[in-house]
Every structure is written in structure tokens, then in C-alpha cells.
Design a protein around this motif. Structure first.
Motif, PDB file in Angstrom:
ATOM      1  N   GLY A  36       0.803  -1.212   0.000  1.00 21.15           N
ATOM      2  CA  GLY A  36       0.000   0.000   0.000  1.00 21.15           C
ATOM      3  C   GLY A  36       0.837   1.263   0.000  1.00 21.15           C
ATOM      4  O   GLY A  36       2.062   1.230   0.129  1.00 21.15           O
ATOM      5  N   LYS A  37       0.148   2.392  -0.109  1.00 22.85           N
ATOM      6  CA  LYS A  37       0.810   3.699  -0.211  1.00 22.85           C
ATOM      7  C   LYS A  37       1.608   4.043   1.036  1.00 22.85           C
ATOM      8  O   LYS A  37       2.662   4.689   0.956  1.00 22.85           O
ATOM      9  CB  LYS A  37      -0.243   4.774  -0.466  1.00 22.85           C
ATOM     10  N   ASP A  38       1.116   3.618   2.217  1.00 24.13           N
ATOM     11  CA  ASP A  38       1.771   4.004   3.465  1.00 24.13           C
ATOM     12  C   ASP A  38       3.158   3.370   3.599  1.00 24.13           C
ATOM     13  O   ASP A  38       4.135   4.064   3.880  1.00 24.13           O
ATOM     14  CB  ASP A  38       0.901   3.607   4.667  1.00 24.13           C
ATOM     15  N   SER A  39       3.232   2.063   3.418  1.00 25.84           N
ATOM     16  CA  SER A  39       4.514   1.391   3.610  1.00 25.84           C
ATOM     17  C   SER A  39       5.515   1.760   2.518  1.00 25.84           C
ATOM     18  O   SER A  39       6.716   1.864   2.777  1.00 25.84           O
ATOM     19  CB  SER A  39       4.325  -0.126   3.688  1.00 25.84           C
TER      20      SER A  39
ATOM     21  N   ALA B 278      10.172  -1.219  11.302  1.00 28.87           N
ATOM     22  CA  ALA B 278       9.436  -0.004  10.963  1.00 28.87           C
ATOM     23  C   ALA B 278       8.143  -0.368  10.248  1.00 28.87           C
ATOM     24  O   ALA B 278       8.156  -1.156   9.299  1.00 28.87           O
ATOM     25  CB  ALA B 278      10.286   0.909  10.073  1.00 28.87           C
ATOM     26  N   LEU B 279       7.036   0.196  10.715  1.00 30.39           N
ATOM     27  CA  LEU B 279       5.731  -0.053  10.120  1.00 30.39           C
ATOM     28  C   LEU B 279       5.128   1.259   9.636  1.00 30.39           C
ATOM     29  O   LEU B 279       5.429   2.329  10.165  1.00 30.39           O
ATOM     30  CB  LEU B 279       4.804  -0.718  11.138  1.00 30.39           C
ATOM     31  N   GLY B 280       4.251   1.175   8.636  1.00 32.64           N
ATOM     32  CA  GLY B 280       3.757   2.362   7.959  1.00 32.64           C
ATOM     33  C   GLY B 280       2.486   2.972   8.519  1.00 32.64           C
ATOM     34  O   GLY B 280       1.766   3.651   7.794  1.00 32.64           O
ATOM     35  N   HIS B 281       2.193   2.750   9.791  1.00 35.38           N
ATOM     36  CA  HIS B 281       0.988   3.345  10.376  1.00 35.38           C
ATOM     37  C   HIS B 281       1.107   4.865  10.430  1.00 35.38           C
ATOM     38  O   HIS B 281       2.138   5.398  10.828  1.00 35.38           O
ATOM     39  CB  HIS B 281       0.759   2.790  11.779  1.00 35.38           C
ATOM     40  N   ASN B 282       0.048   5.544  10.041  1.00 35.78           N
ATOM     41  CA  ASN B 282       0.068   6.998   9.980  1.00 35.78           C
ATOM     42  C   ASN B 282      -0.789   7.628  11.073  1.00 35.78           C
ATOM     43  O   ASN B 282      -1.316   6.926  11.947  1.00 35.78           O
ATOM     44  CB  ASN B 282      -0.380   7.464   8.593  1.00 35.78           C
ATOM     45  N   LYS B 283      -0.932   8.939  11.022  1.00 34.63           N
ATOM     46  CA  LYS B 283      -1.682   9.689  12.030  1.00 34.63           C
ATOM     47  C   LYS B 283      -3.132   9.220  12.112  1.00 34.63           C
ATOM     48  O   LYS B 283      -3.691   9.066  13.208  1.00 34.63           O
ATOM     49  CB  LYS B 283      -1.629  11.178  11.695  1.00 34.63           C
TER      50      LYS B 283
ATOM     51  N   MET C 266       2.952  10.934  12.646  1.00 31.86           N
ATOM     52  CA  MET C 266       2.475  12.319  12.666  1.00 31.86           C
ATOM     53  C   MET C 266       1.976  12.792  11.302  1.00 31.86           C
ATOM     54  O   MET C 266       1.608  13.955  11.144  1.00 31.86           O
ATOM     55  CB  MET C 266       3.604  13.252  13.132  1.00 31.86           C
ATOM     56  N   VAL C 267       1.938  11.890  10.315  1.00 30.08           N
ATOM     57  CA  VAL C 267       1.611  12.268   8.939  1.00 30.08           C
ATOM     58  C   VAL C 267       0.180  11.866   8.602  1.00 30.08           C
ATOM     59  O   VAL C 267      -0.209  10.709   8.767  1.00 30.08           O
ATOM     60  CB  VAL C 267       2.579  11.613   7.938  1.00 30.08           C
ATOM     61  N   ASP C 268      -0.613  12.816   8.103  1.00 32.95           N
ATOM     62  CA  ASP C 268      -1.984  12.537   7.690  1.00 32.95           C
ATOM     63  C   ASP C 268      -2.016  11.598   6.490  1.00 32.95           C
ATOM     64  O   ASP C 268      -1.193  11.702   5.578  1.00 32.95           O
ATOM     65  CB  ASP C 268      -2.702  13.830   7.308  1.00 32.95           C
ATOM     66  N   GLU C 269      -3.003  10.710   6.489  1.00 34.60           N
ATOM     67  CA  GLU C 269      -3.159   9.775   5.381  1.00 34.60           C
ATOM     68  C   GLU C 269      -3.372  10.497   4.057  1.00 34.60           C
ATOM     69  O   GLU C 269      -2.855  10.077   3.020  1.00 34.60           O
ATOM     70  CB  GLU C 269      -4.344   8.843   5.647  1.00 34.60           C
ATOM     71  N   GLN C 270      -4.110  11.598   4.063  1.00 37.92           N
ATOM     72  CA  GLN C 270      -4.370  12.345   2.829  1.00 37.92           C
ATOM     73  C   GLN C 270      -3.072  12.855   2.216  1.00 37.92           C
ATOM     74  O   GLN C 270      -2.895  12.839   0.992  1.00 37.92           O
ATOM     75  CB  GLN C 270      -5.315  13.511   3.115  1.00 37.92           C
ATOM     76  N   ARG C 271      -2.132  13.283   3.054  1.00 38.29           N
ATOM     77  CA  ARG C 271      -0.850  13.775   2.546  1.00 38.29           C
ATOM     78  C   ARG C 271      -0.047  12.629   1.929  1.00 38.29           C
ATOM     79  O   ARG C 271       0.626  12.792   0.905  1.00 38.29           O
ATOM     80  CB  ARG C 271      -0.056  14.428   3.678  1.00 38.29           C
TER      81      ARG C 271
END
Length: 243
Positions: free
Chosen positions: A38-41, A134-139, A178-183
Motif C-alpha cells: 500500500g501507499k503508506d509502507s 518499521a511499520l507504515g501506520h500513519n496519524k 504524525m503524517v496525515d493519510e491524505q498527505r
């Protein structure tokens, strides 16, 4: 797109802020990066790779993908994406998703699959002499987990940016906390990251997706709500909670 867009610079700044505030990375670290496709990781791997080019702290990155075993998997395509980014992806083929969605499982399939995936990530990292994941979980993930635990676990808790496991033997870090998913979505589009179709039958029909929809409706009523919820998790007044 310019090599360093405004979106990337903002993400890089927030990642740096999270790494510094929670003391996530030290010189000489070997860090496994859990990829989902996915986009996050993918954004996480890119951001960590770009960041180490401009700082004095040296660390190595090792992307790992746990294939849940569904037909229509994309491990090969994800490996090629990593190769283009300069990384050799470790792909581990499992039957976690199939078993979790079978009649033999009486638990929530997403919970069981996630637990097995995390366990396998730890095992592979350990075999590689790696103690940091490290995992890609966002705000948004952090906020959604708070509400999931309130609604379905009866407790006030969430995923934290830095967390020790097994008495400190392993450390999980979440540099995108600390990063919003939309960003992240905007950055992934700018970078033209490939979009892989999730073959999981539970995709989009989970309790998390219900919480996400509820929060999105709430956010539309007041643009300050998301930030206030996020800040509230570090401004807890215990004297005003039940004992």
C-alpha cells in the motif's frame, strides 16, 4: 514531478520530528521495513531511504513482505518496485489469510491475520540479525485505533510511535505517526507508486473501515477535530477519568 515536492518536504519534516521526539533510530541500526504493497509502507520506505542521504546517522533498511496466500497476489510486482528503489525485497509466502478466513478460525480474521503477520515479521527480522521493525501506520491509523479500542475493547489506548516487545528485544517504530493519510495519498500519486489490488475478502469491510467512515464525517464538521483528537492522546487528565 520535482525531486522534492512540497508534499515530500512536509512528510520528511514530520517523519524527522517523530524520529527525534520518540528516539526511533540510532547510528548503525539495521531496520526491517514491513511492506504491505500500500501507499503508506511504500512512502515509509522511500522517506527513510531519502532521509539517510542527508543526515549523519547511518542505518540500513531491509524491506519484508508477508504474502497472506490469496490468489492474485502481487509479491513479484512489489519486489520489482523495491528493486527500482534500490532494495532487495524479502517475500515470505504464507497461508495466514486463507486460514484466518476459513471455518477453522473463530476469531476476527483481520485480528488473527495481523497477529500472525507481525509474528512472522519478527521471526524473519530475528533470522537476519535485526531488532528494529518499521511499520507504515500513519496519524489517521493512530486515531482510528484509539476509537477501535474504546468501542470494541473497552479501553483507552492506541498504537504508539515507538514500542518495545519481548522485554526490549525488539522495537517497533512508526515514523509516519504524525503524517496525515491524505498527505501520504497525495505523495504516492506524485511518485506514481503502483497500486496493487488487495485480494483479501475482508478489504474495506472491517471495523476499522467503519470507524474511518465515522471519523471522516466528524472531520467534515470542523477542520480542527482531527488535530484535537491527536493532541488529546498526549494531554490525558487521569484525575478526570473513572477509577
Amino acid at each position: 514531478m520535482p525531486r522534492y515536492s512540497y508534499t515530500y518536504k512536509t512528510i520528511n519534516s514530520l517523519v524527522g520530528k517523530a524520529i527525534h521526539r520518540y528516539d526511533m533510530i540510532q547510528d548503525g541500526d539495521r531496520i526491517a521495513v514491513g511492506l504491505s504493497g500500500g501507499k503508506d509502507s511504500l512512502t515509509l520506505l522511500w522517506a527513510l531511504a531519502e532521509r539517510r542521504k542527508r543526515i549523519r546517522v547511518h542505518y540500513d533498511l531491509f524491506p519484508i513482505y508477508i504474502d497472506p496466500g490469496f490468489s492474485g497476489g502481487f509479491g513479484g510486482e512489489l519486489a520489482e518496485t523495491c528493486r527500482q528503489m534500490g532494495f532487495l525485497l524479502t517475500v515470505d509466502k504464507t497461508d495466514h489469510g486463507l486460514v484466518a478466513h476459513s471455518s477453522a478460525n473463530r476469531e476476527n480474521p483481520c485480528f488473527l491475520c495481523s497477529r500472525w503477520r507481525r509474528k512472522r515479521l519478527f521471526e524473519i527480522a530475528d533470522s537476519m540479525g535485526i531488532t528494529k521493525l518499521a511499520l507504515g501506520h500513519n496519524k489517521d491509523d493512530v486515531i482510528e485505533t484509539l476509537f477501535l479500542n474504546i468501542c470494541y475493547a473497552g479501553e483507552i489506548s492506541t498504537m504508539v510511535p515507538r514500542q518495545a516487545f519481548f522485554r526490549g528485544r525488539f522495537t517497533v517504530i512508526r515514523p509516519l505517526a504524525m503524517v496525515d493519510e491524505q498527505r501520504i495519498r497525495r505523495f504516492a500519486s506524485e511518485r506514481q507508486f503502483p497500486r496493487f489490488d488487495n485480494p483479501c475478502p475482508s478489504a474495506g469491510v472491517t471495523k476499522r473501515s467503519e470507524i474511518k467512515d465515522m471519523l471522516e464525517r466528524l472531520y467534515r464538521t470542523n477542520r480542527k477535530i482531527k488535530g484535537n483528537i491527536y493532541r488529546s492522546m498526549s494531554h490525558v487528565k487521569l484525575e478526570y477519568l473513572l477509577k
